[in-house]
Design a protein around this motif. Structure first.
Motif, PDB file in Angstrom:
ATOM      1  N   MET A   1      14.337  -2.451  19.177  1.00  0.00           N
ATOM      2  CA  MET A   1      13.313  -1.701  18.477  1.00  0.00           C
ATOM      3  C   MET A   1      11.945  -2.250  18.886  1.00  0.00           C
ATOM      4  SD  MET A   1      12.516  -0.679  14.529  1.00  0.00           S
ATOM      5  CE  MET A   1      13.921  -1.154  13.752  1.00  0.00           C
ATOM      6  N   THR A   2      11.007  -1.387  19.093  1.00  0.00           N
ATOM      7  CA  THR A   2       9.677  -1.805  19.516  1.00  0.00           C
ATOM      8  C   THR A   2       8.809  -2.130  18.311  1.00  0.00           C
ATOM      9  OG1 THR A   2       8.899   0.473  19.546  1.00  0.00           O
ATOM     10  CG2 THR A   2       9.784  -0.404  21.608  1.00  0.00           C
ATOM     11  N   ARG A   3       7.837  -2.979  18.538  1.00  0.00           N
ATOM     12  CA  ARG A   3       6.904  -3.346  17.465  1.00  0.00           C
ATOM     13  C   ARG A   3       5.872  -2.254  17.272  1.00  0.00           C
ATOM     14  NH1 ARG A   3       6.723  -8.976  16.040  1.00  0.00           N
ATOM     15  NH2 ARG A   3       4.757  -8.476  15.077  1.00  0.00           N
ATOM     16  N   ARG A   4       5.447  -2.090  16.048  1.00  0.00           N
ATOM     17  CA  ARG A   4       4.394  -1.127  15.740  1.00  0.00           C
ATOM     18  C   ARG A   4       3.076  -1.639  16.308  1.00  0.00           C
ATOM     19  NH1 ARG A   4       6.036   2.235  11.318  1.00  0.00           N
ATOM     20  NH2 ARG A   4       3.897   2.764  10.883  1.00  0.00           N
ATOM     21  N   ARG A   5       2.286  -0.762  16.878  1.00  0.00           N
ATOM     22  CA  ARG A   5       0.989  -1.157  17.427  1.00  0.00           C
ATOM     23  C   ARG A   5      -0.129  -1.004  16.418  1.00  0.00           C
ATOM     24  NH1 ARG A   5       1.153  -0.300  23.687  1.00  0.00           N
ATOM     25  NH2 ARG A   5       3.376  -0.437  23.935  1.00  0.00           N
ATOM     26  N   THR A   6       0.111  -0.239  15.374  1.00  0.00           N
ATOM     27  CA  THR A   6      -0.898  -0.071  14.340  1.00  0.00           C
ATOM     28  C   THR A   6      -0.416  -0.739  13.067  1.00  0.00           C
ATOM     29  OG1 THR A   6       0.065   2.031  13.639  1.00  0.00           O
ATOM     30  CG2 THR A   6      -1.681   2.136  15.287  1.00  0.00           C
ATOM     31  N   HIS A   7      -1.340  -1.107  12.217  1.00  0.00           N
ATOM     32  CA  HIS A   7      -0.987  -1.726  10.941  1.00  0.00           C
ATOM     33  C   HIS A   7      -0.734  -0.645   9.913  1.00  0.00           C
ATOM     34  CE1 HIS A   7      -1.877  -5.718  12.361  1.00  0.00           C
ATOM     35  NE2 HIS A   7      -3.026  -5.279  12.859  1.00  0.00           N
ATOM     36  N   ARG A   8       0.234  -0.893   9.046  1.00  0.00           N
ATOM     37  CA  ARG A   8       0.514   0.054   7.981  1.00  0.00           C
ATOM     38  C   ARG A   8      -0.660   0.082   7.020  1.00  0.00           C
ATOM     39  NH1 ARG A   8       5.882  -2.579   8.021  1.00  0.00           N
ATOM     40  NH2 ARG A   8       7.298  -1.102   8.957  1.00  0.00           N
ATOM     41  N   THR A   9      -1.009   1.263   6.587  1.00  0.00           N
ATOM     42  CA  THR A   9      -2.079   1.374   5.596  1.00  0.00           C
ATOM     43  C   THR A   9      -1.525   1.597   4.200  1.00  0.00           C
ATOM     44  OG1 THR A   9      -2.300   3.736   6.052  1.00  0.00           O
ATOM     45  CG2 THR A   9      -3.759   2.240   7.257  1.00  0.00           C
ATOM     46  N   SER A  10      -0.262   2.046   4.116  1.00  0.00           N
ATOM     47  CA  SER A  10       0.379   2.206   2.814  1.00  0.00           C
ATOM     48  C   SER A  10       1.886   2.184   2.999  1.00  0.00           C
ATOM     49  CB  SER A  10      -0.054   3.514   2.146  1.00  0.00           C
ATOM     50  OG  SER A  10       0.351   4.611   2.928  1.00  0.00           O
ATOM     51  N   VAL A  11       2.596   1.878   1.933  1.00  0.00           N
ATOM     52  CA  VAL A  11       4.053   1.831   1.928  1.00  0.00           C
ATOM     53  C   VAL A  11       4.538   2.564   0.695  1.00  0.00           C
ATOM     54  CG1 VAL A  11       6.080   0.339   1.765  1.00  0.00           C
ATOM     55  CG2 VAL A  11       4.125  -0.374   3.154  1.00  0.00           C
ATOM     56  N   ILE A  12       5.525   3.419   0.866  1.00  0.00           N
ATOM     57  CA  ILE A  12       6.153   4.113  -0.253  1.00  0.00           C
ATOM     58  C   ILE A  12       7.569   3.583  -0.370  1.00  0.00           C
ATOM     59  CG2 ILE A  12       6.944   6.334  -1.148  1.00  0.00           C
ATOM     60  CD1 ILE A  12       4.674   7.615   0.518  1.00  0.00           C
ATOM     61  N   SER A  13       7.937   3.114  -1.534  1.00  0.00           N
ATOM     62  CA  SER A  13       9.277   2.592  -1.764  1.00  0.00           C
ATOM     63  C   SER A  13      10.074   3.610  -2.572  1.00  0.00           C
ATOM     64  CB  SER A  13       9.185   1.262  -2.531  1.00  0.00           C
ATOM     65  OG  SER A  13      10.474   0.770  -2.783  1.00  0.00           O
ATOM     66  N   LEU A  14      11.202   4.049  -2.029  1.00  0.00           N
ATOM     67  CA  LEU A  14      12.082   4.998  -2.708  1.00  0.00           C
ATOM     68  C   LEU A  14      13.389   4.282  -2.994  1.00  0.00           C
ATOM     69  CD1 LEU A  14      11.376   8.039  -0.386  1.00  0.00           C
ATOM     70  CD2 LEU A  14      10.409   7.604  -2.644  1.00  0.00           C
ATOM     71  N   ASN A  15      13.677   4.058  -4.259  1.00  0.00           N
ATOM     72  CA  ASN A  15      14.864   3.311  -4.643  1.00  0.00           C
ATOM     73  C   ASN A  15      16.046   4.238  -4.872  1.00  0.00           C
ATOM     74  OD1 ASN A  15      13.472   0.813  -4.708  1.00  0.00           O
ATOM     75  ND2 ASN A  15      12.565   1.440  -6.626  1.00  0.00           N
ATOM     76  N   THR A  16      17.190   3.832  -4.305  1.00  0.00           N
ATOM     77  CA  THR A  16      18.403   4.606  -4.510  1.00  0.00           C
ATOM     78  C   THR A  16      18.924   4.332  -5.919  1.00  0.00           C
ATOM     79  OG1 THR A  16      19.793   2.837  -3.657  1.00  0.00           O
ATOM     80  CG2 THR A  16      19.017   4.476  -2.074  1.00  0.00           C
ATOM     81  N   GLY A  17      19.783   5.160  -6.380  1.00  0.00           N
ATOM     82  CA  GLY A  17      20.370   4.996  -7.693  1.00  0.00           C
ATOM     83  C   GLY A  17      21.114   6.255  -8.061  1.00  0.00           C
ATOM     84  N   CYS A  18      21.415   6.397  -9.308  1.00  0.00           N
ATOM     85  CA  CYS A  18      22.144   7.564  -9.787  1.00  0.00           C
ATOM     86  C   CYS A  18      21.364   8.832  -9.435  1.00  0.00           C
ATOM     87  CB  CYS A  18      22.352   7.463 -11.293  1.00  0.00           C
ATOM     88  SG  CYS A  18      23.389   8.767 -11.941  1.00  0.00           S
ATOM     89  N   GLY A  19      21.984   9.722  -8.705  1.00  0.00           N
ATOM     90  CA  GLY A  19      21.339  10.980  -8.350  1.00  0.00           C
ATOM     91  C   GLY A  19      20.695  10.996  -6.985  1.00  0.00           C
ATOM     92  N   ALA A  20      20.504   9.844  -6.352  1.00  0.00           N
ATOM     93  CA  ALA A  20      19.917   9.820  -5.010  1.00  0.00           C
ATOM     94  C   ALA A  20      20.956  10.322  -4.021  1.00  0.00           C
ATOM     95  CB  ALA A  20      19.470   8.414  -4.646  1.00  0.00           C
ATOM     96  N   GLN A  21      20.519  11.164  -3.098  1.00  0.00           N
ATOM     97  CA  GLN A  21      21.453  11.645  -2.092  1.00  0.00           C
ATOM     98  C   GLN A  21      20.731  12.065  -0.826  1.00  0.00           C
ATOM     99  OE1 GLN A  21      22.777  15.021  -4.742  1.00  0.00           O
ATOM    100  NE2 GLN A  21      23.011  15.997  -2.763  1.00  0.00           N
TER     101      GLN A  21
END
Length: 90
Positions: A1-21
């Motif tokens: 896998m290659t490294r990202r050349r730009t820095h992340r400006t935001s991160v969204i976290s989506l947690n699995t659980g009951c109902g995730a599919q």
């Protein structure tokens, strides 16, 4: 896998659980859509154009499949053998 050349400006976290599919939606007249559903939030993964598949789309789909398989193995490894199926980070 290659490294990202730009820095992340935001991160969204989506947690699995009951109902995730995750569901693949193949269509006869357009490219497929991968739907990731997390309760009230859905993420749709599509190709770069609705009626065309490029080499980059194929490579991304293969990378997604590899990383999803690795994620599944890691989750299974954390879950395996624990009473009641409850685990903490290993």
């Amino acid at each position: 896998m290659t490294r990202r050349r730009t820095h992340r400006t935001s991160v969204i976290s989506l947690n699995t659980g009951c109902g995730a599919q995750a569901t693949n939606h193949p269509y006869p007249a357009r490219t497929p859509v991968l739907a990731l559903d997390f309760g009230a939030l859905s993420v749709l993964v599509t190709t770069s154009a609705g009626d065309l598949v490029t080499a980059s789309d194929v490579e991304f789909a293969r990378q997604l499949a590899r990383e999803a398989q690795a994620f599944a193995r890691s989750v299974e490894r954390s879950f395996h053998g624990l009473a009641g199926g409850k685990s903490v980070a290993a």
